[in-house]
Every structure is written in C-alpha cells, then in structure tokens.
Scaffold this active site. Structure first.
Site, short mmCIF file in Angstrom:
data_model
loop_
_atom_site.label_atom_id
_atom_site.label_comp_id
_atom_site.label_asym_id
_atom_site.label_seq_id
_atom_site.Cartn_x
_atom_site.Cartn_y
_atom_site.Cartn_z
N LYS A 113 0.82 -1.22 0.00
CA LYS A 113 0.00 0.00 0.00
C LYS A 113 0.86 1.27 0.00
O LYS A 113 0.41 2.32 -0.44
CB LYS A 113 -0.98 -0.02 1.17
CG LYS A 113 -2.02 -1.12 0.96
CD LYS A 113 -3.17 -1.05 1.90
CE LYS A 113 -4.21 -2.10 1.52
NZ LYS A 113 -3.69 -3.49 1.64
C1 LIG Z 1 -4.27 -4.57 0.97
C2 LIG Z 1 -3.48 -5.82 0.82
C3 LIG Z 1 -3.85 -6.82 -0.11
C4 LIG Z 1 -5.10 -6.73 -0.96
O1 LIG Z 1 -5.01 -5.74 -1.95
P1 LIG Z 1 -6.34 -5.22 -2.68
O2 LIG Z 1 -5.89 -4.05 -3.47
O3 LIG Z 1 -7.31 -4.84 -1.58
O4 LIG Z 1 -6.86 -6.33 -3.52
C5 LIG Z 1 -3.02 -7.94 -0.22
N1 LIG Z 1 -1.93 -8.09 0.55
C6 LIG Z 1 -1.55 -7.16 1.45
C7 LIG Z 1 -0.34 -7.40 2.27
C8 LIG Z 1 -2.30 -5.99 1.62
O5 LIG Z 1 -1.92 -5.08 2.52
#
Ligand SMILES: *Cc1c(COP(=O)(O)O)cnc(C)c1O
Length: 463
Positions: A113
């Site tokens: 993120k």
């Molecule tokens: C947020 C997240 C996901 C999922 O991503 P999306 O964009 O919501 O599909 C997968 N793995 C980790 C470690 C995350 O923080």
C-alpha cells in the site's frame, strides 16, 4: 483526460477534481472516459526508464491538469531509493526461470500500500497547497491501510490524519509502527471495541454532513482513483524487467482483497501492456474467486467473513470490483447501477464468456496451503515470503503457461506476519534495518470508548 462514473452519470471531471474524492455523486466509482493506448514505440521508449521517470510518463497521461514540471517533481520526490530500498523500487526476485516475485513491499510500512499511498501524500500536499485548503483524513484500520496512510501523510502541510484502530487488537509490531510516529499532524485513536466499531464511528462522523463540511473531513480509501493509478506503474516496471522485447507476454498473480491491486493490472492491460493473464488469488474469503469461476457475485456479510492468517485479504465485498464490471459489460452504466444496487448478481453465459477476453482467471488458498507454500518457497527457492504472497504463489503455480513468465506480486514482508512464519518454519523472520526494536519506542495514542461524540470532540480540539 476526463473522468466519469461507473453508474451512468456522464458528468466529465478533471483529475484534480476527483483526487480528493471517494465515490462519485451517483454512488459509482470514477474511471477515465477512455484508456490511453500505449503503442510498441512507446513501450520501447519506456523500457529503459528509471521508475520515477516511468511513473511520470504513465501518470501524465491521466493527470494532465497538473503542469508537467510539477508532476515530474512529485514522482521524483516519491519513488526514491531512500524510501523504497532499491534503485529499481519494485525489483524482481527470480525463483526459477519463468517464475519471479515482484517486490512491492519495501516501503516504510513493509506492505504494497506504500506504493500508492506515498504518491497520494505528495499529491494531496500539492493540490491542497494550490487551493489554499486543508483536509482532515478520518479512517479506521485493523493494520495495513492506516499505517500506510500515516507514513504517507506524516509532516505534510495542510493534512491531518485521525486514525481509529481497535484498542489492543493489532499486533505489537503494527501498534508500534503507527503509535511511534511523533509528527503533530498524525493522531492515533485506539477505540475500546473491535474494527467494526471503528468503522461505524467513521461512517457516523462522515454522515453528519455539517460536521464533515465544517471540519473538512476526507478519506484515503482504496477506491481513490489516484491510488489505483499509482499501482498501474509497477505492472509496466515488472513487465520491462521480465522481458527483453515487446513481443513477449507476462502474466501476473495478485493476492487480492478489495480488487484495487489487480484492477490496476487490468488498467495496464487495457492500455496495451502485453499481459497474458491476470490471476486473482484469494484466501478463504473467496468471493472474487467464485465470481471468476462461475459469474456469480455474492458479497458476504461481516458475520460470514473469515479471520485468516492473510488478514489484509479478509474482505466480504471487493470495493474496486465495480470498475472491472463496468468495462466487462461494455461500459453500460445503467446495467452496472442495477447490478450493484441489487447487492449480488449473476452474469448470463454470454457475459461470463467475456471474462477470458479480459485475461482474468482465479484461484483460492487456505491456511494449510499458506503454510505449505511458505515451506516450499523457502526450501525450493531459498526465499522467505509472507502469508499474502504465499496465497499468490500457491495460485500462480496452478496457472503457469509454457513460454510466459509468471510474476507474483509480493504484497508484504514476512516480518509483519511473524506468528505464521514461526508456525510454518519455526524461524523468526528478519526485520529490515532500523525496525529491530520498534516496540520499545515511545507511543503517541489516545484511548477512547466506542463513542462518536468523543471522537468528534477530539477532532474539534485538534484541527
Ligand atoms: C491490501 C493488501 C492486499 C489486498 O489488496 P487489494 O488491493 O485490496 O486487492 C493484499 N496483501 C496485502 C499485504 C495488503 O496489505
């Protein structure tokens, strides 16, 4: 470039008008009027670019109301080796010929993120400065999103962050990550309840429109279009690292929750990036896997959402999914409005057949698969992976095609999910330098009861 809603409102908006927004006024999500197409000559030109320059080229196609020199400065400030650990920013780690991880989790909070949120922090500071405005970001987190938002917004002019989390329910490492931030514009509020209580308070505050306007309350949730755009860049970066010529195709496997990450892959593919398949990997919360296998979209209630060892994928409905369905159904906004207004839906056979044209396939993974895949990756390839990436690798191995490199997006570092690593391998995952003793740092956090009034009073007192 102009943007429209997925639910039929044809009002066209510029990028800077939607940058600070969540949903469109008709309840839909924003998408560009059309995707800019990238031809062979452009791919060749982009192939040699450094990450920040590639980001500038891609983002400038979508953010054409930001002067080029300003946008270039923003991407240069965002994607640095100092913040993301390597000059490649998202380097590949080869497991064997034709199979590699793409590291997206070397940012400040050790999860992917950061890739988008770090850009969002720069864009917010820029746009708020240009307008002479301030914004108070209010959010609820059970871990990853909240810390990524705080690390992106720390010390940024014109922005305050009020982040609610369930008191005592995040891991000590996650608490330390968030609560050790000392910047005056970052406010941690630990609510004496569960995550849903935090989310209910955020909704209650946002639904008080007078309060929301007066105190300039905003959000940074995963439906924000700028976040999704930032993620498009690393699909290009991964493709260029994995190939030597544009005639070669690559597939991506994406550990998925809210469908934000893989939706960016869909956008890259629509732009003309030679992607063979987009493999959606879910955990036990398999609402997306069910859709891609059967054409049935059946969002679950909170009570039917499993708590798993890949917790960042524990979702009951995928908030970005509507963007893909809009494209799948020929951009028919009234149809999308009817389908999503009804909650769940089922595609007819003709529509279901279209899914393959968009390159999508899927699979799911369980706790037992996760443990087995962490062990396999460690023993066979000498790489330690986290639980979310393990879900991806498990599903990727089921979808490899001869002659096409498979890239598995690494969405977090194993240090964040140490308990499951211990369970799988009986070893302690290493922490990146500087984070060894993070739990011992002084903490800045205010504990509060489950009380919307108390949270409002806290915001009033701190803006
Ligand atoms: C947020 C997240 C996901 C999922 O991503 P999306 O964009 O919501 O599909 C997968 N793995 C980790 C470690 C995350 O923080």
């Amino acid at each position: 470039m102009k943007y429209i809603s997925t639910r039929g409102d044809k009002t066209e908006r510029r990028f800077c008008e939607i940058l600070l927004e969540g949903l469109a006024p008709d309840g839909g999500l924003y998408l560009p009027v059309q995707y800019p197409k990238v031809d062979d000559a452009t791919l060749t030109k982009w192939r040699g670019l450094a990450y920040a320059d590639l980001a500038f080229e891609i983002l400038s196609l979508y953010m054409d109301d930001i002067p080029a020199e300003d946008l270039r400065a923003i991407t240069q400030r965002t994607y640095t080796e100092a913040v993301f650990g390597t000059p490649q920013i998202t380097p590949l780690k080869t497991l064997e010929p034709g199979l590699a991880l793409q590291a997206l989790s070397n940012g400040p909070t050790l999860a992917f993120k950061d890739m988008a949120m770090q850009l969002l922090g720069q864009l917010f500071e820029y746009e708020l400065g240009r307008r002479g405005e301030t914004l108070n970001i209010l959010g609820a987190t059970s871990g990853d999103t909240g810390s990524a938002a705080e690390y992106a917004m720390r010390g940024k002019a014109g922005v305050n962050v009020f982040m609610l989390s369930p008191h005592g329910r995040m891991s000590p490492f996650q608490q330390a990550q968030m609560f050790s931030l000392q910047e005056a514009n970052i406010h941690n509020i630990a609510v004496e309840g569960v995550f849903d209580d935090c989310q209910d308070i955020v909704k209650a505050v946002s639904n008080d429109l007078d309060f929301k306007r007066k105190y300039k309350i905003g959000t940074v949730n995963s439906i924000n279009w700028a976040r999704l755009l930032a993620q498009v860049v690393y699909y290009f970066a991964g493709y260029f690292q994995a190939t030597t010529g544009n005639e070669q195709k690559v597939s991506f496997t994406v550990p998925s929750g809210n469908f934000g990450n893989v939706c960016a892959g869909h956008v890259a593919r629509m732009m003309g990036l030679p992607i063979a398949q987009l493999v959606v990997a879910t955990n036990e919360n398999d609402v997306l896997d069910e859709f891609f296998r059967t054409g049935v979209y059946r969002p679950r209630g909170t009570a039917d959402t499993h708590e798993t060892s890949s917790p960042s994928m524990d979702i009951s409905k995928a908030s970005n999914f509507e963007r893909f369905v809009f494209d799948l159904l020929g951009r028919d906004g009234s149809r999308v409005k009817a389908l999503f207004g009804a909650g769940g839906f089922e595609l007819n056979a003709q529509e279901q057949a279209l899914i393959a044209d968009f390159g999508f396939v899927s699979g799911s993974s369980t706790h037992a698969h996760r443990l087995a895949t962490i062990r396999l990756c460690h023993q066979q390839y000498g790489q330690l992976i986290d639980t979310h990436t393990a879900d991806g690798l498990k599903v990727a191995l089921e979808h490899r095609q001869p002659g096409i490199t498979m890239l598995v997006l690494e969405t977090a570092l194993p240090a964040k999910f140490a308990a499951t690593i211990r369970e799988a391998l009986d070893i302690e995952p290493p922490r990146p330098a500087g984070l060894e003793n993070i739990e011992a740092l002084p903490k800045r956090v205010t504990v509060m009861p489950v009380d919307t009034k108390a949270v409002k009073a806290f915001i009033q007192a701190h803006v």
